[in-house]
Motif scaffolding. Structure first.
Motif, short mmCIF file in Angstrom:
data_model
loop_
_atom_site.label_atom_id
_atom_site.label_comp_id
_atom_site.label_asym_id
_atom_site.label_seq_id
_atom_site.Cartn_x
_atom_site.Cartn_y
_atom_site.Cartn_z
N TRP A 144 2.19 -3.96 5.44
CA TRP A 144 2.82 -2.42 4.86
C TRP A 144 2.30 -1.69 4.35
CZ3 TRP A 144 4.56 -1.11 9.79
CH2 TRP A 144 5.08 -2.21 10.31
N HIS A 145 2.77 -2.50 2.60
CA HIS A 145 1.72 -1.15 1.61
C HIS A 145 1.07 -0.42 1.46
CE1 HIS A 145 5.70 -2.90 -0.52
NE2 HIS A 145 5.90 -3.06 0.51
N ASP A 146 0.07 -1.16 2.59
CA ASP A 146 -1.50 -0.83 2.10
C ASP A 146 -1.80 0.64 3.57
OD1 ASP A 146 -1.71 -2.87 0.56
OD2 ASP A 146 -3.13 -3.71 2.28
N GLY B 252 -6.27 -1.94 0.58
CA GLY B 252 -6.31 -3.44 1.52
C GLY B 252 -7.01 -3.68 2.59
N THR B 253 -5.85 -4.45 3.06
CA THR B 253 -5.90 -5.18 4.78
C THR B 253 -5.81 -3.76 5.24
OG1 THR B 253 -3.67 -5.05 4.96
CG2 THR B 253 -4.20 -6.80 3.89
N GLN C 273 -12.68 0.54 7.99
CA GLN C 273 -14.12 0.02 7.61
C GLN C 273 -14.80 -0.44 8.25
OE1 GLN C 273 -13.85 -0.79 3.21
NE2 GLN C 273 -13.87 1.67 2.80
N ALA C 274 -14.45 -1.85 8.64
CA ALA C 274 -14.92 -2.36 9.82
C ALA C 274 -15.02 -2.03 11.05
CB ALA C 274 -14.38 -3.78 10.04
#
Length: 117
Positions: free
Chosen positions: A65-67, A84-85, A91-92
């Protein structure tokens, strides 16, 4: 540029505020330090934005959630900062641009996210 994903989410502000009151630790789990101090309707809109970006990415279950953080530009315009995640997933999928719109009216907060690549 092509649309990679679109996500929309709607949050009942009063219900969300009651959930935060019932489970105080949820605020820290869902929001960054900068977000956590905001008013309930702003938190509801930011939660909707986090849900909307997850939906736009295909709703993978491993996002932090923070990402995904909603920040306000000098002009007042909201912007999603991905890290982060969430950034790795974006990007993927070939995401190069993130568009965000927030609204609150009649006790409801809404967010729409469009991901371009």
């Amino acid at each position: 540029m092509a649309v990679v994903g679109i996500g929309v989410d709607v949050v009942d502000v009063a219900r969300f505020e009651a959930t935060l009151a019932r489970t105080p630790a949820l605020r820290a789990r869902l929001f960054t330090t900068a977000e956590a101090s905001l008013a309930p309707r702003s938190l509801a809109a930011r939660f909707a934005a986090k849900e909307a970006v997850a939906k736009a990415l295909g709703a993978p279950g491993d996002l932090n959630w923070h990402d995904a953080e909603v920040v306000r530009e000098e002009s007042g315009r909201p912007r999603l900062v991905l890290r982060g995640t969430v950034l790795a997933c974006a990007q993927a999928h070939g995401v190069t641009e993130v568009h965000l719109s927030l609204s609150h009216d009649g006790g409801v907060a809404t967010a729409m996210v469009v991901l371009d690549g």
